[in-house]
Motif scaffolding. Structure first.
Motif, PDB file in Angstrom:
ATOM      1  N   GLY A 144      43.923  74.605  42.456  1.00 32.14           N
ATOM      2  CA  GLY A 144      45.290  75.099  42.454  1.00 32.14           C
ATOM      3  C   GLY A 144      46.108  74.612  41.283  1.00 32.14           C
ATOM      4  O   GLY A 144      46.899  75.376  40.695  1.00 32.14           O
ATOM      5  N   GLY A 145      45.930  73.353  40.912  1.00 37.21           N
ATOM      6  CA  GLY A 145      46.686  72.810  39.801  1.00 37.21           C
ATOM      7  C   GLY A 145      46.405  73.524  38.503  1.00 37.21           C
ATOM      8  O   GLY A 145      47.319  73.768  37.694  1.00 37.21           O
ATOM      9  N   ALA A 146      45.129  73.882  38.287  1.00 39.23           N
ATOM     10  CA  ALA A 146      44.759  74.586  37.060  1.00 39.23           C
ATOM     11  C   ALA A 146      45.340  75.999  37.040  1.00 39.23           C
ATOM     12  O   ALA A 146      45.811  76.475  35.997  1.00 39.23           O
ATOM     13  CB  ALA A 146      43.239  74.645  36.927  1.00 39.23           C
ATOM     14  N   VAL A 147      45.318  76.664  38.183  1.00 41.20           N
ATOM     15  CA  VAL A 147      45.867  78.018  38.259  1.00 41.20           C
ATOM     16  C   VAL A 147      47.359  78.006  37.948  1.00 41.20           C
ATOM     17  O   VAL A 147      47.867  78.805  37.150  1.00 41.20           O
ATOM     18  CB  VAL A 147      45.603  78.638  39.645  1.00 41.20           C
ATOM     19  N   VAL A 148      48.084  77.085  38.556  1.00 45.15           N
ATOM     20  CA  VAL A 148      49.526  76.987  38.328  1.00 45.15           C
ATOM     21  C   VAL A 148      49.823  76.639  36.874  1.00 45.15           C
ATOM     22  O   VAL A 148      50.726  77.218  36.246  1.00 45.15           O
ATOM     23  CB  VAL A 148      50.146  75.940  39.274  1.00 45.15           C
ATOM     24  N   ALA A 149      49.066  75.701  36.302  1.00 41.93           N
ATOM     25  CA  ALA A 149      49.304  75.285  34.921  1.00 41.93           C
ATOM     26  C   ALA A 149      49.097  76.441  33.946  1.00 41.93           C
ATOM     27  O   ALA A 149      49.895  76.629  33.015  1.00 41.93           O
ATOM     28  CB  ALA A 149      48.391  74.120  34.564  1.00 41.93           C
ATOM     29  N   ALA A 162      40.630  81.892  36.871  1.00 42.44           N
ATOM     30  CA  ALA A 162      40.341  80.616  37.543  1.00 42.44           C
ATOM     31  C   ALA A 162      40.423  80.771  39.046  1.00 42.44           C
ATOM     32  O   ALA A 162      39.596  80.228  39.793  1.00 42.44           O
ATOM     33  CB  ALA A 162      41.306  79.539  37.055  1.00 42.44           C
ATOM     34  N   LEU A 163      41.420  81.509  39.506  1.00 42.91           N
ATOM     35  CA  LEU A 163      41.620  81.702  40.943  1.00 42.91           C
ATOM     36  C   LEU A 163      40.450  82.418  41.582  1.00 42.91           C
ATOM     37  O   LEU A 163      40.065  82.117  42.721  1.00 42.91           O
ATOM     38  CB  LEU A 163      42.911  82.493  41.166  1.00 42.91           C
ATOM     39  N   GLU A 164      39.860  83.347  40.860  1.00 44.43           N
ATOM     40  CA  GLU A 164      38.833  84.210  41.436  1.00 44.43           C
ATOM     41  C   GLU A 164      37.407  83.766  41.131  1.00 44.43           C
ATOM     42  O   GLU A 164      36.462  84.229  41.784  1.00 44.43           O
ATOM     43  CB  GLU A 164      39.029  85.650  40.940  1.00 44.43           C
ATOM     44  N   ASP A 167      33.590  78.871  40.133  1.00 44.36           N
ATOM     45  CA  ASP A 167      33.649  77.485  39.675  1.00 44.36           C
ATOM     46  C   ASP A 167      35.060  77.039  39.303  1.00 44.36           C
ATOM     47  O   ASP A 167      35.257  75.913  38.849  1.00 44.36           O
ATOM     48  CB  ASP A 167      32.700  77.270  38.489  1.00 44.36           C
ATOM     49  N   GLY A 168      36.045  77.925  39.456  1.00 45.05           N
ATOM     50  CA  GLY A 168      37.418  77.552  39.185  1.00 45.05           C
ATOM     51  C   GLY A 168      37.761  77.426  37.717  1.00 45.05           C
ATOM     52  O   GLY A 168      38.787  76.830  37.369  1.00 45.05           O
ATOM     53  N   ARG A 169      36.946  78.000  36.842  1.00 46.04           N
ATOM     54  CA  ARG A 169      37.201  77.912  35.403  1.00 46.04           C
ATOM     55  C   ARG A 169      38.015  79.115  34.938  1.00 46.04           C
ATOM     56  O   ARG A 169      37.840  80.223  35.425  1.00 46.04           O
ATOM     57  CB  ARG A 169      35.898  77.811  34.615  1.00 46.04           C
ATOM     58  N   TRP A 170      38.889  78.898  33.947  1.00 46.43           N
ATOM     59  CA  TRP A 170      39.741  79.986  33.481  1.00 46.43           C
ATOM     60  C   TRP A 170      39.185  80.729  32.274  1.00 46.43           C
ATOM     61  O   TRP A 170      39.762  81.716  31.808  1.00 46.43           O
ATOM     62  CB  TRP A 170      41.158  79.494  33.182  1.00 46.43           C
ATOM     63  N   GLY A 171      38.030  80.286  31.755  1.00 49.30           N
ATOM     64  CA  GLY A 171      37.419  80.990  30.633  1.00 49.30           C
ATOM     65  C   GLY A 171      36.426  80.114  29.903  1.00 49.30           C
ATOM     66  O   GLY A 171      36.217  78.946  30.252  1.00 49.30           O
ATOM     67  N   SER A 172      35.815  80.685  28.865  1.00 47.59           N
ATOM     68  CA  SER A 172      34.779  79.960  28.128  1.00 47.59           C
ATOM     69  C   SER A 172      35.337  78.730  27.412  1.00 47.59           C
ATOM     70  O   SER A 172      34.596  77.793  27.116  1.00 47.59           O
ATOM     71  CB  SER A 172      34.102  80.890  27.120  1.00 47.59           C
ATOM     72  N   GLY A 173      36.626  78.729  27.121  1.00 42.71           N
ATOM     73  CA  GLY A 173      37.224  77.581  26.450  1.00 42.71           C
ATOM     74  C   GLY A 173      37.702  76.501  27.393  1.00 42.71           C
ATOM     75  O   GLY A 173      38.251  75.480  26.950  1.00 42.71           O
ATOM     76  N   ALA A 236      50.294  72.026  51.874  1.00 43.49           N
ATOM     77  CA  ALA A 236      50.919  73.024  51.006  1.00 43.49           C
ATOM     78  C   ALA A 236      50.988  72.528  49.564  1.00 43.49           C
ATOM     79  O   ALA A 236      50.847  73.313  48.619  1.00 43.49           O
ATOM     80  CB  ALA A 236      52.323  73.355  51.513  1.00 43.49           C
ATOM     81  N   PHE A 237      51.204  71.225  49.378  1.00 43.12           N
ATOM     82  CA  PHE A 237      51.295  70.679  48.032  1.00 43.12           C
ATOM     83  C   PHE A 237      49.936  70.240  47.507  1.00 43.12           C
ATOM     84  O   PHE A 237      49.716  70.225  46.295  1.00 43.12           O
ATOM     85  CB  PHE A 237      52.302  69.525  48.006  1.00 43.12           C
ATOM     86  N   GLN A 238      49.014  69.887  48.402  1.00 44.79           N
ATOM     87  CA  GLN A 238      47.651  69.595  47.960  1.00 44.79           C
ATOM     88  C   GLN A 238      47.049  70.800  47.243  1.00 44.79           C
ATOM     89  O   GLN A 238      46.279  70.652  46.291  1.00 44.79           O
ATOM     90  CB  GLN A 238      46.784  69.210  49.155  1.00 44.79           C
ATOM     91  N   ALA A 239      47.424  71.988  47.690  1.00 44.80           N
ATOM     92  CA  ALA A 239      46.902  73.210  47.083  1.00 44.80           C
ATOM     93  C   ALA A 239      47.355  73.382  45.640  1.00 44.80           C
ATOM     94  O   ALA A 239      46.790  74.197  44.907  1.00 44.80           O
ATOM     95  CB  ALA A 239      47.329  74.427  47.908  1.00 44.80           C
ATOM     96  N   LEU A 240      48.372  72.627  45.207  1.00 47.06           N
ATOM     97  CA  LEU A 240      48.889  72.726  43.846  1.00 47.06           C
ATOM     98  C   LEU A 240      48.477  71.545  42.976  1.00 47.06           C
ATOM     99  O   LEU A 240      48.836  71.498  41.794  1.00 47.06           O
ATOM    100  CB  LEU A 240      50.424  72.800  43.883  1.00 47.06           C
ATOM    101  N   ALA A 241      47.727  70.610  43.525  1.00 46.73           N
ATOM    102  CA  ALA A 241      47.442  69.356  42.831  1.00 46.73           C
ATOM    103  C   ALA A 241      46.411  69.530  41.722  1.00 46.73           C
ATOM    104  O   ALA A 241      45.477  70.331  41.829  1.00 46.73           O
ATOM    105  CB  ALA A 241      46.945  68.317  43.829  1.00 46.73           C
ATOM    106  N   THR A 242      46.581  68.743  40.665  1.00 48.15           N
ATOM    107  CA  THR A 242      45.605  68.729  39.584  1.00 48.15           C
ATOM    108  C   THR A 242      44.291  68.110  40.039  1.00 48.15           C
ATOM    109  O   THR A 242      43.214  68.514  39.609  1.00 48.15           O
ATOM    110  CB  THR A 242      46.156  67.935  38.382  1.00 48.15           C
ATOM    111  N   GLN A 243      44.384  67.117  40.918  1.00 47.44           N
ATOM    112  CA  GLN A 243      43.197  66.482  41.474  1.00 47.44           C
ATOM    113  C   GLN A 243      43.344  66.364  42.987  1.00 47.44           C
ATOM    114  O   GLN A 243      44.463  66.364  43.513  1.00 47.44           O
ATOM    115  CB  GLN A 243      42.984  65.082  40.888  1.00 47.44           C
TER     116      GLN A 243
END
Length: 256
Positions: A144-149, A162-164, A167-173, A236-243
Motif C-alpha cells: 500500500g505504501g508504494a501504491v500511495v507514494a 503495483a496495485l495489480e 509482486d507489488g512492483r510498479w515497473g522494470s525500474g 486501515a493505516f497498515q494498508a498505507l504503510a511503507t513497511q
C-alpha cells in the motif's frame, strides 16, 4: 532502542523497536535468563544487532554481503560489544548451512523476504531456527505504501501496476523485488506454525511528509513519532504503510 544520535532514523525503527523490546522483555521473564540468543537474518551492518547486544543479548548476524559483515565487525568493535555479536556469511534459504536449528530465543527477519526466491521457505527456516518457545520479528515492504507514494508523485499508471501485479512492483525500474500485504505476511507466519501476536504498520506517514517539515518545525519529529505509533496497529493505516511488521510466537511462547 533507536540510535539517539540519528533522530530521523527513529522514524523508521521506533514502532518495531517498541514491539521487539516488549517481546524480549517477556522472553527474559519467561526464561529467567538476562541474555537471550538472537538470530538476525539479513542483519547487515548491525542496525538492530548492536543495540540488542548493548542490552546484553547474544546476537548472530547472517548476511550474504561480505562488505556488510565487515562494516558489522567494525561497528561492534566501536560499540564495545564484539564479545556478544557474531557475523557469518549466508542467507535465509541456506540458513542451516551456517547456524543450528532450534537454537535461538528470537529471530529477526527484517528486509529479507522481499529479496528471496521463495518467501515461504524463508519464513519456515526462520521458524525452524527458534527454540520451542520463541519469537519471530518479521519486517517487509508493504504494498500500500508504494501504491500511495507513486500516486502522490503523479505516476498513476505505475501505481496501478503495483496495485495489480502479483509482486507489488510498479515497473522494470522498481528497485524493490517484491512487496506484501499484511494478510500475505500473516499467512506466511501462520503457515509456518506460529501464532501472530501483533501486526503493525511502519512508516505510515514518515515517507509522505516533506523532510523539511520534520527538520525545521519545533517538536515535529516527536509529534510524528507519536502519530506513527497511534496509527501502527490500525488496519486501515497498515494498508498505507511503507513497511509491515508481524510478530509471531511459537505455541509455547504465546501469552507469556
Amino acid at each position: 532502542m533507536p540510535d539517539p544520535t540519528r533522530p530521523r532514523a527513529s522514524l523508521r525503527t521506533a514502532v518495531v523497536w517498541e514491539v521487539l523490546q516488549d517481546a524480549l522483555d517477556r522472553r527474559v521473564k519467561a526464561t529467567g535468563r538476562d541474555a537471550l540468543d538472537v538470530l538476525d537474518t539479513g542483519g547487515g551492518s548491525g542496525n538492530f544487532a548492536v543495540p540488542l547486544a548493548r542490552l546484553g543479548h547474544r546476537v548472530t548476524v547472517v548476511d550474504p554481503s561480505p562488505n556488510a559483515l565487515f562494516a558489522l565487525e567494525r561497528r561492534v568493535a566501536e560499540a564495545g560489544v564484539a564479545d556478544r555479536v557474531k557475523g557469518v556469511q549466508g542467507d535465509v534459504l541456506g540458513l542451516f548451512d551456517v547456524v543450528e536449528r532450534g537454537g535461538h530465543d528470537v529471530v529477526l527477519c527484517h528486509g529479507v523476504l522481499e529479496h528471496v526466491d521463495d518467501p515461504a521457505e524463508g519464513v519456515r527456516n526462520t521458524v525452524a531456527a527458534l527454540r520451542s518457545e520463541g519469537v519471530l520479528s518479521l519486517l517487509a515492504a508493504g504494498l500500500g505504501g508504494a501504491v500511495v507514494a507513486r500516486a502522490l508523485a503523479g505516476h498513476f499508471k505505475e501505481a496501478k501496476q503495483a496495485l495489480e501485479s502479483s509482486d507489488g512492483r510498479w515497473g522494470s525500474g522498481d528497485p524493490m523485488p517484491r512487496r506484501f500485504t499484511a494478510d500475505q505476511l500473516v499467512g506466511l507466519v501462520e503457515d509456518a506454525g506460529l501464532a501472530v501476536a501483533a501486526v503493525h504498520g511502519v512508516r505510515v506517514f514518515a515517507d509522505l511528509v516533506p523532510g523539511v517539515l520534520v527538520d525545521t518545525e519545533p517538536g515535529a519529529l516527536d509529534a510524528l513519532l507519536k502519530l506513527e505509533a497511534a496509527a501502527a496497529e490500525l488496519p486501515a493505516f497498515q494498508a498505507l504503510a511503507t513497511q509491515l511488521h508481524v510478530l509471531g510466537e511459537t505455541p509455547g511462547a504465546t501469552g507469556v
